[in-house]
Write an enzyme that holds these catalytic residues in place. Structure first.
Site, PDB file in Angstrom:
ATOM      1  CD  GLN A   1      -2.483   1.209   2.638  1.00 43.46           C
ATOM      2  OE1 GLN A   1      -2.275   0.737   3.592  1.00 43.46           O
ATOM      3  NE2 GLN A   1      -3.650   2.088   2.615  1.00 43.46           N
ATOM      4  N   GLY A   2       0.895   2.123  -1.079  1.00 43.09           N
ATOM      5  CA  GLY A   2       1.580   3.198  -1.301  1.00 43.09           C
ATOM      6  C   GLY A   2       0.583   4.498  -0.997  1.00 43.09           C
ATOM      7  CE1 TYR A   3      -3.899   4.001  -1.074  1.00 36.04           C
ATOM      8  CE2 TYR A   3      -5.048   5.003   0.992  1.00 36.04           C
ATOM      9  CZ  TYR A   3      -5.141   4.208  -0.207  1.00 36.04           C
ATOM     10  OH  TYR A   3      -6.442   3.646  -0.684  1.00 36.04           O
ATOM     11  CB  SER A   4       1.986   6.888   4.419  1.00 36.65           C
ATOM     12  OG  SER A   4       0.660   6.427   5.103  1.00 36.65           O
TER      13      SER A   4
ATOM     14  CD  GLU B   1      -6.052   0.649   6.211  1.00 41.87           C
ATOM     15  OE1 GLU B   1      -6.244   1.542   5.396  1.00 41.87           O
ATOM     16  OE2 GLU B   1      -5.172   0.849   7.174  1.00 41.87           O
TER      17      GLU B   1
ATOM     18  CB  SER C   1      -3.520   8.395  14.344  1.00 46.67           C
ATOM     19  OG  SER C   1      -4.378   9.735  14.467  1.00 46.67           O
ATOM     20  CG  ASN C   2      -6.285   4.870  18.084  1.00 48.88           C
ATOM     21  OD1 ASN C   2      -6.331   4.390  17.090  1.00 48.88           O
ATOM     22  ND2 ASN C   2      -6.503   4.167  19.176  1.00 48.88           N
ATOM     23  CD  GLU C   3      -3.905  10.409  18.702  1.00 56.35           C
ATOM     24  OE1 GLU C   3      -3.179   9.854  17.508  1.00 56.35           O
ATOM     25  OE2 GLU C   3      -3.638   9.864  19.776  1.00 56.35           O
TER      26      GLU C   3
HETATM   27  C1  LIG Z   1       4.035  -0.081  11.598  1.00 53.10           C
HETATM   28  C2  LIG Z   1       3.307   0.933  10.393  1.00 53.10           C
HETATM   29  C3  LIG Z   1       3.099   0.344   9.151  1.00 53.10           C
HETATM   30  C4  LIG Z   1       2.331   1.277   8.303  1.00 53.10           C
HETATM   31  N1  LIG Z   1       1.997   0.709   6.960  1.00 53.10           N
HETATM   32  C5  LIG Z   1       1.731   1.526   6.061  1.00 53.10           C
HETATM   33  C6  LIG Z   1       1.482   1.105   4.600  1.00 53.10           C
HETATM   34  O1  LIG Z   1       1.711  -0.010   4.521  1.00 53.10           O
HETATM   35  N2  LIG Z   1       1.069   1.831   3.511  1.00 53.10           N
HETATM   36  C7  LIG Z   1       1.006   3.288   3.993  1.00 53.10           C
HETATM   37  O2  LIG Z   1       0.530   3.977   3.307  1.00 53.10           O
HETATM   38  N3  LIG Z   1       1.085   3.743   5.181  1.00 53.10           N
HETATM   39  C8  LIG Z   1       1.512   2.773   6.291  1.00 53.10           C
HETATM   40  N4  LIG Z   1       1.767   3.435   7.538  1.00 53.10           N
HETATM   41  C9  LIG Z   1       1.642   5.052   7.886  1.00 53.10           C
HETATM   42  C10 LIG Z   1       0.437   5.248   8.675  1.00 53.10           C
HETATM   43  O3  LIG Z   1      -0.859   5.220   8.138  1.00 53.10           O
HETATM   44  C11 LIG Z   1       0.779   6.750   9.211  1.00 53.10           C
HETATM   45  O4  LIG Z   1       2.041   6.712   9.984  1.00 53.10           O
HETATM   46  C12 LIG Z   1      -0.387   7.327   9.843  1.00 53.10           C
HETATM   47  O5  LIG Z   1      -1.143   7.890   8.885  1.00 53.10           O
HETATM   48  C13 LIG Z   1       0.168   8.581  10.606  1.00 53.10           C
HETATM   49  O6  LIG Z   1       0.835   9.565   9.935  1.00 53.10           O
HETATM   50  P1  LIG Z   1       2.338  10.116  10.385  1.00 53.10           P
HETATM   51  O7  LIG Z   1       2.951   8.875  10.767  1.00 53.10           O
HETATM   52  O8  LIG Z   1       2.933  10.987   9.281  1.00 53.10           O
HETATM   53  O9  LIG Z   1       1.918  10.901  11.922  1.00 53.10           O
HETATM   54  P2  LIG Z   1       1.485  12.344  11.750  1.00 53.10           P
HETATM   55  O10 LIG Z   1       0.209  12.485  11.092  1.00 53.10           O
HETATM   56  O11 LIG Z   1       2.409  13.371  11.582  1.00 53.10           O
HETATM   57  O12 LIG Z   1       0.939  12.484  13.231  1.00 53.10           O
HETATM   58  C14 LIG Z   1       1.879  12.729  14.345  1.00 53.10           C
HETATM   59  C15 LIG Z   1       0.757  12.858  15.519  1.00 53.10           C
HETATM   60  O13 LIG Z   1      -0.246  13.722  15.224  1.00 53.10           O
HETATM   61  C16 LIG Z   1      -1.517  13.260  15.541  1.00 53.10           C
HETATM   62  N5  LIG Z   1      -2.306  14.249  14.746  1.00 53.10           N
HETATM   63  C17 LIG Z   1      -2.390  14.492  13.157  1.00 53.10           C
HETATM   64  N6  LIG Z   1      -3.164  15.264  12.870  1.00 53.10           N
HETATM   65  C18 LIG Z   1      -4.068  15.592  14.088  1.00 53.10           C
HETATM   66  C19 LIG Z   1      -5.418  16.482  14.050  1.00 53.10           C
HETATM   67  N7  LIG Z   1      -5.874  16.832  13.240  1.00 53.10           N
HETATM   68  N8  LIG Z   1      -5.768  16.424  15.450  1.00 53.10           N
HETATM   69  C20 LIG Z   1      -5.358  15.669  16.338  1.00 53.10           C
HETATM   70  N9  LIG Z   1      -3.978  14.993  16.325  1.00 53.10           N
HETATM   71  C21 LIG Z   1      -3.563  14.673  15.343  1.00 53.10           C
HETATM   72  C22 LIG Z   1      -1.558  12.048  15.154  1.00 53.10           C
HETATM   73  O14 LIG Z   1      -2.718  11.443  15.643  1.00 53.10           O
HETATM   74  C23 LIG Z   1      -0.167  11.703  15.600  1.00 53.10           C
HETATM   75  O15 LIG Z   1      -0.599  11.340  17.187  1.00 53.10           O
HETATM   76  C24 LIG Z   1       2.171   2.649   8.587  1.00 53.10           C
HETATM   77  C25 LIG Z   1       2.674   3.170   9.733  1.00 53.10           C
HETATM   78  C26 LIG Z   1       3.079   2.482  10.719  1.00 53.10           C
HETATM   79  C27 LIG Z   1       3.563   2.838  12.121  1.00 53.10           C
END
Ligand SMILES: Cc1cc2nc3c(=O)[nH]c(=O)nc-3n(C[C@H](O)[C@H](O)[C@H](O)COP(=O)(O)OP(=O)(O)OC[C@H]3O[C@@H](n4cnc5c(N)ncnc54)[C@H](O)[C@@H]3O)c2cc1C
Lengths: 398, 366
Positions: free
Chosen positions: A126-129, A244, A383-385
């Site tokens: 999955q290439g989203y992030s 998902e 994320s749970n937030e």
């Molecule tokens: C082990 C692992 C596997 C993963 N696998 C995949 C994958 O296969 N493919 C893929 O595409 N992605 C994958 N991900 C990525 C995952 O979806 C992202 O980590 C997630 O979307 C959070 O983004 P970020 O890490 O950039 O954190 P950020 O978005 O930078 O968030 C940092 C903190 O800020 C909080 N936050 C952000 N915005 C808000 C808001 N508006 N209000 C309150 N709090 C907020 C977040 O909840 C978090 O606590 C994976 C991540 C992990 C850790």
């Protein structure tokens, strides 16, 4: 109200159990139970066994290889499979991409990709992030520029789970910088063997290689690999995310983990008695058990509503939050149960065929690593937030 | 009242902090924990030269400090650098040597020449029950020890091991040479870096420390010092996690603004900050009670361990969570601070154990 399963559902549960007893290789369930690392071949082996029985793509429409099960049957299946310690089915092709293709893909795409997902020919990731686009996924920057019959893709994806094994990646790419950022995103299928793609490992805090960075430099992707319409990718991506999040409660996984915890608490001695009789530990266990029982019913309520045609929205956010909290709490209790013996880090014990002498309780080797690894549950899948934001906006209307 | 460390102690803190910052940065730590021993003897020797180990012990025992706040201050620096090495073990075993008049061995420990550890945790078997309880018997030509101890910190390569064992009279402490007959060690790295091992003794010659059957009081004193030290170490780690997380909240942007602008995250961080101050007070309370009567000392030590256990879990989990994916990576030092903080919960009893002990002590005092 009637909280009993129907006779048909009970019979179905027995059928699933009989199948698992006969077909789930002990080698695999042992590895899962002992928290050992699954190899690619292990996951493929179980994938093939389920496919042979016709149960792999149970949530797909029957015409593409689905089972026509009710949501209740799917829930029962998921629970039994987890309780039997079967390897997890890698969701990227089967549960994420396939529903999108089935709903939005062209006939050729469905005919080409779906059978290959079923028979295991293609491993998807999955290439989203991206580094700059996590919670704010719509701000993604990886660019696809049209050039004749190709797109030329440049940019970077990250956190790509098991991308090191993948044959294909489904990507959200930017095809327009005009208007709202959600309106310039497209959904593209990319062969990982295409020149210009580089996969680099990311080591997680538990020391394992589970996620990757994927770099794209002038990668040529045929326009035929576009799913649906250009600049409509956000709609498909959101559809995928709701998929998902079904089963996101992870009820089966939690039931299995709780059973293991009970066993451990019964046999582990602490200060002269079993841990299960320690009032503080017993209280911790009881609280998780109560949470789990409550969530099981919440989950069934959501499923029953879904079965009646009510599409879950914010309810799945609730299930995601509570489900991941419970799974994390269970790994926390396993870690506590190990006491001093949560500390040793014997990496070889995580691999199949480890025949070294165990250090301490025979279940203790992976518990600390599991606890740290499972922190991911509250970060990914929205994320749970972010889930709380969804609840705030769509249910509470605040 | 005066909550400052005082000038001399501040100088000690500064020099330890500077030494660790210069010689034990993240990449040096990476190298150390990946090495076969799991820690850096060069770092240890450097610290010994600075008088850091001596700071654990009083002047009458050959040390250069030994007050609870000296101990706390040094462990704070250990935490800030998440330094790996037998700090806790040396403090606890050395305290037993000091209390039992073994000044010659203690001098070697203080100079860094002699490596020592403390073996008190029962060995656990594969089925989750204790196995091979350590017992000691004397047959005219001295004491012999047989049995096992579990997860003994930095036991491989230790020249001296303080071992608890049962005699006919009761719990007693013994000094065992690392190269004595019948010593066998299975060593392994730890989840949070560093090393430990399973220790098995078979008819191993040992010297009694203190009086036969009176080991428990020595263990309790050493444990109280260990708990105090761990509390200071934990609070320092919390400070680092807090600072790094605040910095990240300020710089990481999503939805066009720093994530620290989201009130949901602000309140989470405010809770963490509040709890850390409570933990700091608990660590100060433990240090202030360390030289008091055993029941007062132990209640404060348990209160501190309970507090750093609960606050440590909160701080570690929130630090990772608020970082998102990047907080899960090995590459970011933050995850190693979070791991160390969590694993401190597994040393010398977790928060449940100390909550129980606190209740028992308070009930006994009432
Ligand atoms: C082990 C692992 C596997 C993963 N696998 C995949 C994958 O296969 N493919 C893929 O595409 N992605 C994958 N991900 C990525 C995952 O979806 C992202 O980590 C997630 O979307 C959070 O983004 P970020 O890490 O950039 O954190 P950020 O978005 O930078 O968030 C940092 C903190 O800020 C909080 N936050 C952000 N915005 C808000 C808001 N508006 N209000 C309150 N709090 C907020 C977040 O909840 C978090 O606590 C994976 C991540 C992990 C850790």
């Amino acid at each position: 109200m009637d909280l009993e399963f129907t006779e048909e559902e009970k019979a179905f549960r027995e059928e699933v159990r009989a199948f698992l007893k006969e077909k789930l290789p002990a080698r695999l369930s042992d590895k899962v139970r002992n928290g050992q690392n699954l190899r690619k071949e292990d996951m493929e082996e179980w994938h093939a066994i389920l496919n042979a029985r016709g149960w792999l793509a149970n949530h797909w429409p029957v015409e593409w290889g689905g089972t026509g099960w009710t949501v209740m049957q799917r829930a029962i299946f998921e629970e039994e499979v987890s309780k039997a310690h079967a390897p997890r089915i890698v969701p990227f092709g089967l549960s994420m991409l396939a529903p999108v293709l089935i709903k939005y893909g062209s006939e050729e795409q469905k005919k080409h990709y779906l059978p290959r997902i079923l028979d295991g020919t293609d491993w998807w990731c999955q290439g989203y992030s991206e580094p700059g686009a996590g919670s704010d996924l719509a701000s993604l920057k990886t660019q696809a520029v049209r050039d004749g019959d190709d797109y030329i893709v440049n940019g970077q994806k990250t956190w790509t789970t098991l991308g090191q094994y993948a044959d294909w990646i489904f990507c959200l790419v930017r095809t327009s910088n005009e208007g709202k950022k959600q309106e310039g995103i497209s959904f593209l299928l990319i062969d990982m063997k295409t020149p210009g793609i580089e996969v680099r490992p990311i080591k997680l805090l538990d020391g394992d290689h589970e996620v990757n960075e994927v770099f794209f430099t002038d990668v040529r992707v045929p326009v035929a690999n576009l799913v649906g319409e250009e600049n409509k990718g956000w709609t498909y991506a959101k559809y995928l995310l709701t998929y998902e999040r079904t089963n996101i409660a992870g009820v089966g996984a939690s039931i299995a983990a709780f059973e293991q915890l009970q066993q451990v608490a019964k046999t582990t001695m602490r200060n002269g008695g079993p841990l299960a009789e320690d009032p503080l530990f017993a209280a911790r266990m009881a609280k998780v058990e109560i949470d789990l029982e409550n969530m099981k019913t919440t989950n069934l309520r959501v499923l029953a509503a879904a079965g009646a045609g009510h599409a879950p929205t914010a309810e799945s956010s609730m299930l995601k939050i509570r489900g991941t909290e419970i799974r994390q709490a269970l790994t926390d209790l396993m870690r506590r149960a190990a006491g001093s013996y949560a500390q040793p880090w014997i990496h070889a014990a995580f691999e199949e065929g480890f025949n070294g002498e165990p250090v301490g309780p025979d279940w203790a080797a992976p518990v600390a690593s599991d606890y740290f690894n499972m922190r991911k549950l509250s970060i990914f899948g929205g994320s749970n937030e972010v889930q709380r934001e969804i609840i705030t906006k769509s249910i509470l209307e605040l | 009242m005066d909550f400052s460390l005082g000038e001399d102690r501040q100088m000690l803190v500064d020099s330890v902090g500077r030494y660790l910052a210069d010689t034990f940065d993240f990449s040096a730590r990476e190298k150390a924990i990946a090495s076969s021993e799991g820690w850096s003897r060069a770092m240890w020797n450097g610290l010994a030269e600075l008088g850091v180990i001596g700071a654990f012990f009083r002047e009458d025992a050959g040390g250069y400090g030994g007050s609870p706040f000296d101990i706390g201050a040094v462990f704070g620096e250990v935490g800030r650098a998440i330094a790996v090495g037998p700090f806790l073990e040396t403090l606890m075993a050395g305290r037993v040597l000091a209390a039992t008049g073994r000044s010659e061995e203690l001098a070697g420990v203080i100079s860094g020449e002699t490596r020592i550890t403390f073996a008190d945790t029962p060995m656990m078997g594969a089925n989750g029950s204790p196995v091979a309880p350590m017992h000691a018997a004397s047959n005219g030509d001295g004491w012999k020890l047989s049995g096992g101890k579990g997860v003994v910190g930095y036991v491989a390569g230790a020249e001296l091991i303080v071992v608890s064992a049962q005699t006919d009279t009761g719990t007693s402490l013994f000094l065992v040479r690392g190269d004595a007959a019948g010593v066998s060690i299975r060593d392994y790295p730890l989840v949070d870096g560093g090393a430990a091992g399973e220790l098995t003794l078979a008819d191993t010659p040992a010297e009694l420390l203190g009086s036969d059957g009176e080991g428990q009081a020595l263990i309790d004193d050493a444990t109280a010092a260990g708990l105090t030290a761990l509390s200071w170490e934990a609070v320092a780690i919390m400070d680092v996690l807090r600072a790094q997380t605040i910095e990240y909240l300020r710089t990481r942007k999503q939805f066009g603004i720093p994530i620290g602008k989201f009130q949901a995250l602000q309140h989470r961080m405010a809770t963490v900050a509040l709890e850390i101050e409570q933990a700091r007070s608990a660590a100060i309370n433990a240090a202030a009670a360390l030289d008091k009567a055993p029941n007062v000392r132990d209640a404060a030590a348990s209160a501190a361990k309970y507090t750093i256990g609960t606050v440590g879990k909160l701080t570690a989990e929130e630090a990772i969570q608020l970082h998102g994916g990047i907080g899960m990576t090995w590459e970011l030092p933050l995850s190693h601070y979070a791991k160390r903080l969590t694993m401190i919960g597994h040393l010398l009893g977790d928060e449940d154990e100390h909550l129980s002990r606190y209740i028992a002590l308070r009930q006994a005092a009432a």
